[in-house]
Design an enzyme around this catalytic site. Structure first.
Site, short mmCIF file in Angstrom:
data_model
loop_
_atom_site.label_atom_id
_atom_site.label_comp_id
_atom_site.label_asym_id
_atom_site.label_seq_id
_atom_site.Cartn_x
_atom_site.Cartn_y
_atom_site.Cartn_z
CD GLU A 3 26.74 66.25 18.89
OE1 GLU A 3 26.35 67.20 19.63
OE2 GLU A 3 27.03 65.37 19.54
CD GLU B 62 30.84 67.34 24.36
OE1 GLU B 62 30.02 67.72 25.01
OE2 GLU B 62 29.19 67.64 23.13
O1 G3I Z 1 12.93 60.53 28.25
C1 G3I Z 1 12.84 61.36 29.53
C2 G3I Z 1 11.67 61.89 29.72
O2 G3I Z 1 10.45 60.07 29.98
C3 G3I Z 1 11.64 62.04 31.56
O3 G3I Z 1 10.68 63.00 31.41
C4 G3I Z 1 12.90 63.54 31.08
C5 G3I Z 1 12.56 64.27 32.48
O4 G3I Z 1 13.63 65.51 32.77
O5 G3I Z 1 13.94 63.32 31.01
C6 G3I Z 1 14.08 62.55 29.67
O6 G3I Z 1 15.32 62.02 29.13
C7 G3I Z 1 16.21 63.16 28.88
C8 G3I Z 1 16.39 62.63 27.30
O7 G3I Z 1 17.50 63.92 27.32
C9 G3I Z 1 15.84 62.79 26.62
O8 G3I Z 1 15.11 63.77 26.19
C10 G3I Z 1 17.87 63.25 30.05
O9 G3I Z 1 16.65 63.09 31.41
C11 G3I Z 1 17.75 64.37 29.06
O10 G3I Z 1 19.53 63.64 30.27
C12 G3I Z 1 18.55 63.90 27.64
O11 G3I Z 1 19.43 64.94 27.68
C13 G3I Z 1 20.28 64.84 25.90
C14 G3I Z 1 21.70 65.28 26.19
O12 G3I Z 1 22.86 65.07 25.47
C15 G3I Z 1 22.46 64.16 27.96
O13 G3I Z 1 22.26 62.77 27.21
C16 G3I Z 1 19.63 66.02 25.18
O14 G3I Z 1 18.18 65.19 25.01
C17 G3I Z 1 20.76 65.06 23.75
O15 G3I Z 1 20.10 66.19 22.89
C18 G3I Z 1 22.19 65.69 24.52
O16 G3I Z 1 22.49 65.81 23.36
C19 G3I Z 1 24.10 66.16 23.03
C20 G3I Z 1 25.30 65.25 22.61
O17 G3I Z 1 25.09 63.29 22.95
C21 G3I Z 1 27.12 65.74 22.80
N1 G3I Z 1 26.81 67.05 22.12
C22 G3I Z 1 26.17 67.87 22.76
C23 G3I Z 1 24.93 67.49 22.81
C24 G3I Z 1 23.49 68.34 23.30
O18 G3I Z 1 23.59 68.59 25.35
#
Ligand code: G3I
Length: 355
Positions: free
Chosen positions: A269, A154
């Site tokens: 994705e 991105e």
């Molecule tokens: O694992 C912790 C959990 O223990 C805790 O209770 C919870 C509380 O908020 O957070 C959890 O972690 C989160 C994690 O996702 C797992 O669900 C993080 O806060 C959260 O920031 C993280 O978000 C991810 C995001 O990227 C940022 O890294 C999403 O899962 C993931 O689907 C998303 O993926 C992105 C791709 O990398 C790039 N393209 C878009 C896509 C969707 O946004």
């Protein structure tokens, strides 16, 4: 026990099926019909990987390529400035290697999911040093195991028509456009056998904004090639909106331009954003499968993607419901399996192209 109702296509039924679809304009690629399989991949979240035994079973049974969803990001590995934490990434990589699955690495550079200490760096020299050190360490550790990487994720602005080509980030703000050069050249030097991708979203319809985004990607590829820096492919994230049409001709034109530059394409994705669809689950699931077919048939008419990967496997662990909530509060159904691991029509649609 695997709860899976999907039928696998035999080569014979694929040929019959392909013939029928060709008449309807929804034909899978010749490669798919002829039986050269397109690998199916899925992004994997560490928590359910650890806690939901069915997820491992499904990965073993159905998935060719494992994409660590979050653990290879900077905030997964570099939450402390002082050391690299590979514990989460190692768990997924070891599982993949032990079970003969391929791996796709996500990601070496993004504007998001950065630790605070990284976003606070303002010295170009220091940021370049930190980026090079990170890529050498991460790509070097998994060389020979992670065969391809989203080197940059991105880096194009959401709307280049109004925001300029580049995404604002610590990388762009401090280093300018050369952050992409540094990332690709370091990855290539560290693992010359890895396939290196530029990964981005909203490249699949035919709006002016999407065309500007495609143009921006092409310019970045040109820039790298002009400097003799290796780049092998473009990752189409394919977070597809059920209510938006796939820009069939525009997508074909974009892919043709990429092919002329010697690049390949991967779906990295895929999921279907179902927030505007009717509440009825059967209607929704059918529409999600139809969008999957619309996209994959358009894509495979012009290319054989290196892989078709979904962003997770099971609706329970998807990000879509959080970011695109439905007005009626119903849970999102964007992925091939439902919350209880029943295969949905989307899975059948994907198998038509990957089985
Ligand atoms: O694992 C912790 C959990 O223990 C805790 O209770 C919870 C509380 O908020 O957070 C959890 O972690 C989160 C994690 O996702 C797992 O669900 C993080 O806060 C959260 O920031 C993280 O978000 C991810 C995001 O990227 C940022 O890294 C999403 O899962 C993931 O689907 C998303 O993926 C992105 C791709 O990398 C790039 N393209 C878009 C896509 C969707 O946004």
């Amino acid at each position: 026990m695997t709860k899976c109702t999907a039928n696998r296509l035999t080569r014979r039924s694929a040929l019959q099926f392909g013939g029928a679809l060709a008449l309807s304009g929804l034909a899978p690629s010749m490669a798919a019909i002829a039986g050269s399989r397109i690998p199916f991949g899925a992004a994997v979240l560490l928590e359910p990987f650890r806690n939901d035994p069915q997820l491992k079973r499904m990965l073993l049974d159905h998935v060719d390529v494992i994409v660590p969803m979050n653990v290879l990001k900077w905030d997964g590995i570099r939450h402390s400035k002082k050391f690299f934490d590979f514990s989460g990434a190692d768990e997924l990589v070891d599982f993949a290697v032990q079970n003969g699955k391929r791996l796709h690495g996500h990601t070496l550079l993004w504007y998001n999911a950065n630790p605070q200490w990284l976003d606070a760096i303002t010295s170009p020299k220091r940021l370049e040093r930190v980026l090079v050190e990170h890529i050498e360490e991460v790509v070097g550790r998994y060389a020979g195991r992670i065969g391809s990487w989203d080197v940059v994720n991105e880096v194009v602005a959401h709307d280049p028509l109004n925001q300029g080509k580049w995404r604002t980030s610590v990388w762009y703000n401090v280093l300018g456009p050369k952050h992409v050069d540094i990332a690709f050249s370091t990855a290539a030097r560290t693992d010359p056998t890895a396939r290196l991708y530029i990964n981005d979203y909203d490249l699949e319809d035919d709006s002016l904004r999407t065309k500007a985004r495609q143009e921006a990607i092409l310019k970045i590829v040109h820039r790298l090639q002009r400097k003799n820096i290796p780049v092998h492919g473009v990752g189409l994230q394919a977070h597809l909106y059920a209510e938006r049409k796939i820009g069939r001709e525009n997508l074909a034109r974009f892919i043709d331009q990429l092919h002329r530059l010697g690049l390949d394409v991967a779906v990295t994705e895929m999921d279907i954003i179902d927030w505007k669809l009717p509440a009825d689950k059967a209607i929704r699931d059918a529409a999600v499968a139809a969008k999957t077919r619309e996209f994959l048939s358009a894509l495979t008419a012009s290319t054989t993607p290196r892989a078709i990967s979904t962003w997770g496997l099971n609706d329970r662990y998807s990000w879509i419901g959080d970011v695109f909530p439905r007005d009626d509060q119903a849970r999102a159904r964007p992925l091939p399996f439902d919350r209880d691991w029943n295969a949905k029509p989307m899975f059948d649609a994907i198998r038509e192209f990957t089985a």
